[in-house]
Design a protein around this motif. Structure first.
Motif, mmCIF file in Angstrom:
data_model
loop_
_atom_site.group_PDB
_atom_site.id
_atom_site.type_symbol
_atom_site.label_atom_id
_atom_site.label_comp_id
_atom_site.label_asym_id
_atom_site.label_seq_id
_atom_site.Cartn_x
_atom_site.Cartn_y
_atom_site.Cartn_z
ATOM 1 N N THR A 1 -7.248 10.620 -9.183
ATOM 2 C CA THR A 1 -8.362 11.129 -9.485
ATOM 3 C C THR A 1 -8.987 11.734 -8.749
ATOM 4 O OG1 THR A 1 -8.732 9.400 -11.339
ATOM 5 C CG2 THR A 1 -9.529 11.552 -11.525
ATOM 6 N N MET A 2 -9.478 11.528 -8.186
ATOM 7 C CA MET A 2 -10.104 12.280 -6.291
ATOM 8 C C MET A 2 -9.209 12.730 -5.003
ATOM 9 S SD MET A 2 -13.394 12.013 -7.159
ATOM 10 C CE MET A 2 -13.456 12.354 -8.578
ATOM 11 N N PRO A 3 -8.858 13.431 -4.920
ATOM 12 C CA PRO A 3 -7.430 14.146 -4.453
ATOM 13 C C PRO A 3 -7.466 13.469 -2.858
ATOM 14 C CG PRO A 3 -8.186 15.888 -5.252
ATOM 15 C CD PRO A 3 -9.565 14.841 -6.137
ATOM 16 N N HIS A 4 -9.223 12.981 -2.111
ATOM 17 C CA HIS A 4 -8.999 13.076 -0.841
ATOM 18 C C HIS A 4 -8.419 10.935 -0.870
ATOM 19 C CE1 HIS A 4 -13.057 11.752 -2.988
ATOM 20 N NE2 HIS A 4 -12.977 10.983 -1.671
ATOM 21 N N ARG A 5 -8.793 10.537 -2.250
ATOM 22 C CA ARG A 5 -8.327 8.875 -1.791
ATOM 23 C C ARG A 5 -7.049 8.863 -2.227
ATOM 24 N NH1 ARG A 5 -13.009 4.557 -3.228
ATOM 25 N NH2 ARG A 5 -10.924 3.554 -1.820
ATOM 26 N N SER A 6 -5.789 9.638 -2.902
ATOM 27 C CA SER A 6 -5.201 9.657 -3.339
ATOM 28 C C SER A 6 -4.435 9.561 -2.822
ATOM 29 C CB SER A 6 -4.869 11.083 -4.424
ATOM 30 O OG SER A 6 -4.373 12.047 -3.801
ATOM 31 N N ILE A 7 -5.175 9.835 -1.319
ATOM 32 C CA ILE A 7 -3.798 10.057 0.268
ATOM 33 C C ILE A 7 -3.580 8.688 0.800
ATOM 34 C CG2 ILE A 7 -3.283 12.626 0.228
ATOM 35 C CD1 ILE A 7 -5.358 11.950 2.351
ATOM 36 N N GLU A 8 -4.698 7.746 0.551
ATOM 37 C CA GLU A 8 -4.556 6.483 0.502
ATOM 38 C C GLU A 8 -3.420 5.531 0.542
ATOM 39 O OE1 GLU A 8 -10.212 6.829 0.582
ATOM 40 O OE2 GLU A 8 -8.686 4.888 0.087
ATOM 41 N N TRP A 9 -3.292 5.096 -0.381
ATOM 42 C CA TRP A 9 -2.662 4.148 -0.899
ATOM 43 C C TRP A 9 -1.222 3.808 0.315
ATOM 44 C CZ3 TRP A 9 2.638 4.184 -1.551
ATOM 45 C CH2 TRP A 9 3.471 5.425 -2.325
ATOM 46 N N ALA A 10 -0.173 4.905 0.844
ATOM 47 C CA ALA A 10 0.821 4.365 1.837
ATOM 48 C C ALA A 10 0.191 3.779 2.439
ATOM 49 C CB ALA A 10 1.278 5.498 1.560
ATOM 50 N N ASP A 11 -0.846 4.081 3.570
ATOM 51 C CA ASP A 11 -1.455 3.384 5.138
ATOM 52 C C ASP A 11 -2.026 2.156 3.757
ATOM 53 O OD1 ASP A 11 -0.699 5.112 6.611
ATOM 54 O OD2 ASP A 11 -2.095 6.443 6.223
ATOM 55 N N THR A 12 -2.563 1.523 2.821
ATOM 56 C CA THR A 12 -2.866 0.532 2.804
ATOM 57 C C THR A 12 -2.683 0.046 2.495
ATOM 58 O OG1 THR A 12 -5.278 1.802 2.129
ATOM 59 C CG2 THR A 12 -4.485 -0.524 0.564
ATOM 60 N N LEU A 13 -1.085 0.175 1.629
ATOM 61 C CA LEU A 13 -0.237 -0.765 0.896
ATOM 62 C C LEU A 13 0.281 -1.406 2.728
ATOM 63 C CD1 LEU A 13 1.931 -2.199 -1.452
ATOM 64 C CD2 LEU A 13 3.115 0.430 -1.062
ATOM 65 N N ALA A 14 0.437 -0.253 3.104
ATOM 66 C CA ALA A 14 1.265 -0.781 4.586
ATOM 67 C C ALA A 14 0.302 -1.621 5.463
ATOM 68 C CB ALA A 14 1.575 -0.111 5.458
ATOM 69 N N GLN A 15 -0.909 -1.916 5.540
ATOM 70 C CA GLN A 15 -2.048 -2.876 5.418
ATOM 71 C C GLN A 15 -1.919 -4.194 4.501
ATOM 72 O OE1 GLN A 15 -6.391 -2.826 7.092
ATOM 73 N NE2 GLN A 15 -5.896 -1.399 6.781
ATOM 74 N N LEU A 16 -1.964 -3.976 3.510
ATOM 75 C CA LEU A 16 -1.767 -5.283 2.534
ATOM 76 C C LEU A 16 -0.977 -5.976 2.946
ATOM 77 C CD1 LEU A 16 -3.228 -3.953 -0.617
ATOM 78 C CD2 LEU A 16 -4.448 -5.043 0.768
ATOM 79 N N ARG A 17 0.232 -5.274 2.868
ATOM 80 C CA ARG A 17 2.400 -6.465 2.928
ATOM 81 C C ARG A 17 1.920 -6.859 4.427
ATOM 82 N NH1 ARG A 17 5.473 -2.088 0.159
ATOM 83 N NH2 ARG A 17 5.602 -2.450 -1.784
ATOM 84 N N VAL A 18 1.028 -6.333 5.450
ATOM 85 C CA VAL A 18 0.889 -7.422 6.429
ATOM 86 C C VAL A 18 0.072 -8.202 6.388
ATOM 87 C CG1 VAL A 18 -0.327 -7.457 9.315
ATOM 88 C CG2 VAL A 18 1.124 -5.406 8.683
#
Length: 420
Positions: free
Chosen positions: A128-145
Motif C-alpha cells: 500500500t505504501m511505495p516506500h515500504r513496498s521495497i523493504e520486503w526482500a531485505d527484511t526477508l533475508a534478515q528473517l531467514r538468518v
C-alpha cells in the motif's frame, strides 16, 4: 519440536537506521505528514529506541532486535532510473528508515497455533505504501538468518500483492498463555475511504492458510472505517492484545458488538478493556498513541502497558490510565517511555517491535540482546549515526556515505556481515 515450556514472547525491536528522516511519505499517517520537512535526529532516535529496549530488559523480558535495512536503496533507484535532482520524492523513498517499525516486518504464527508445530513468519509485502513496498526482500533475508533453524521456523516470502497489504500491525493473538494454542485475529480494512485501508481480508486469509491455522485458530474482523479516516492507518493504533486481554478503543472495529462476541466465543476467559470515546476521543487516542503500546506479561504474571510519554502529557489519556490503574482490571502497571523521534514519524512503542513466541535457544543468538551487546550498539550509534538530517539534503553524496558507513560498522560489530 520440543514442548511449550521454553516458549516465551521475544520482542524484536528495530534499530532506528542512520537515514531516519521526515519526508512525509505515509498517506493516512497524520504524525508523519505533519512532520514532513522538519529536521530529524537519527542519533537521538536510535538511542531512544535502545533505551526502550533497555527498559524492557530491566523488567525481566527477553529482548531481540532487527537491523536497519541498506539505505539508500540503490537497487530501487537504479530500477526506477532515478535522477536525484529530477525526482526527490522517489529519492526520499530510497532513503526511508521505516523498517525501524518492525511490527509490520512480518506476520508471525507461533508453533502452538500451526498445523506443523513450527513458528511461521511471512514477510509483509507492504504494497500500500511505495516506500515500504521495497523493504520486503531485505527484511526477508534478515528473517531467514535470524530464524534459520527449519526444525522450529518456516520463513515465507510475501503473499502476492494482488489484493493488498498485510502485516503484524493488523494482527493480534489471544489465548491463555503465549506458549499455549491461541486464536490469531486478523483485522482488515475496506478500500474506498479518504485514506488507504492497508490490510486486505484476502491477503490475511492467505496468511492464515499458509501458516496452517485451522478455523478454530483464526478470526477475521473488519477495522472501523471511522478509525481509518481519523488516522488509524493500522489496527495497532486503536487496539492491542496480550494473552487473554484485548485493550482497545470503542471505535476500533466496524461492528463492535459482533467483534467482541466473536472474540469471547473463540477465547475462553477473554477480557476486553475498552476505552470509551466519551473518556478519550478517537483523535486523542491516535495523537497520543495510547493503543500503540506494548501490552506485556511481566515475570510475576501481571500485565504492564508500555506507553509513549505523550500519553502522560494528555490530560484525557493520563486521567483514564490513572482510573484504570486504581481499579481492579487486568492491566496493573503503566510504564511511559520516550520515543519522541519515532512518534513524530508516526510510530509508537508497539510499532517498534515484532512479537515472536519462540524458545530463545532456537533463534540466532546474534539477534538477541544482553546488556553488553546493547552498550556496544549504543557506542556505534553515538559515534557514527548522523546527529541531524535535513530532508533537503537527502540524496547528497556526503550524507549517503555517512549513512552507509554507519550501517557497515554496526554489522561488523555484531558479526552480521552477511547482511551487508
Amino acid at each position: 519440536m520440543g514442548g511449550n515450556e521454553n516458549l516465551v514472547e521475544i520482542n524484536f525491536d528495530g534499530i532506528v537506521g542512520p537515514s531516519h528522516n521526515y519526508s512525509g511519505l505515509s498517506l493516512g499517517n497524520l504524525a508523519a505528514t505533519k512532520s514532513a520537512g522538519k529536521i530529524a535526529y537519527p542519533r537521538a532516535a536510535a538511542l531512544q529506541g535502545l533505551a526502550k529496549m533497555r527498559h524492557n530488559m530491566a523488567l525481566g523480558l527477553t529482548q531481540g532486535f532487527l537491523l536497519p535495512l541498506p539505505r539508500p536503496n540503490t537497487q530501487f533507484l537504479s530500477d526506477m532510473s532515478v535522477d536525484v535532482d529530477a525526482d526527490p520524492a522517489l529519492t526520499a523513498m530510497a532513503w526511508s528508515a521505516s523498517s525501524m517499525w518492525t511490527a509490520n516486518a512480518a506476520t508471525v504464527s507461533p508453533a502452538p497455533d500451526t498445523a506443523d508445530g513450527r513458528c511461521h513468519l511471512s514477510v509483509a509485502n507492504l504494497v500500500t505504501m511505495p516506500h515500504r513496498s521495497i523493504e520486503w526482500a531485505d527484511t526477508l533475508a534478515q528473517l531467514r538468518v535470524a530464524f534459520a533453524d527449519e526444525r522450529h521456523f518456516a520463513v515465507h516470502g510475501p503473499v502476492p500483492a494482488t489484493f493488498g497489504d498485510e502485516g503484524a500491525a493488523n494482527h493480534m493473538r489471544m489465548g491463555q498463555a503465549h506458549g499455549e494454542p491461541c486464536v490469531e485475529i486478523f483485522v482488515y480494512g475496506r478500500p474506498g475511504g479518504r485514506f488507504p485501508a492497508r490490510q486486505h481480508e484476502q491477503a490475511s486469509r492467505a496468511i492464515a492458510r499458509r501458516h496452517g491455522l485451522g478455523p478454530e485458530r483464526s478470526l477475521f474482523i473488519e477495522q472501523s472505517s471511522t478509525a481509518i479516516e481519523a488516522g488509524a492507518f493500522h489496527n495497532d493504533v486503536v487496539a492491542v492484545a496480550n494473552e487473554n486481554v484485548l485493550f482497545c478503543h470503542e471505535q476500533a472495529f466496524a461492528d463492535r458488538d459482533a467483534a467482541y462476541a466473536a472474540i469471547r466465543d473463540a477465547v475462553p476467559g477473554a477480557e476486553i478493556v475498552e476505552v470509551p470515546a466519551s473518556a478519550v476521543s478517537l483523535e486523542e487516542a491516535i495523537s497520543s498513541y495510547l493503543f500503540n503500546a506494548q501490552l506485556l506479561t511481566l515475570p510475576d504474571g501481571s500485565m504492564g502497558l508500555v506507553v509513549p510519554g505523550e500519553c502522560v502529557e494528555s490530560p484525557s489519556v493520563s486521567g483514564w490510565l490513572d482510573r484504570m490503574q486504581s481499579g481492579n482490571g487486568p492491566i496493573r502497571r503503566v510504564l511511559p517511555v520516550d520515543v519522541r523521534q519515532s512518534m513524530a514519524n508516526g510510530g509508537g512503542p508497539a510499532c517498534l517491535r515484532l512479537r515472536v513466541v519462540a524458545d530463545p535457544a532456537t533463534v540466532d543468538s546474534r539477534f538477541l540482546l544482553d546488556a553488553e551487546k546493547l552498550d556496544s550498539i549504543a557506542t556505534i550509534v553515538e559515534e557514527y549515526w548522523p546527529e541531524t538530517i535535513d530532508p533537503t539534503l537527502i540524496g547528497s553524496f556526503e550524507l549517503s556515505e555517512q549513512v552507509e558507513k554507519a550501517r557497515i560498522f554496526l554489522l561488523q560489530s555484531l558479526n552480521l556481515n552477511e547482511l551487508g
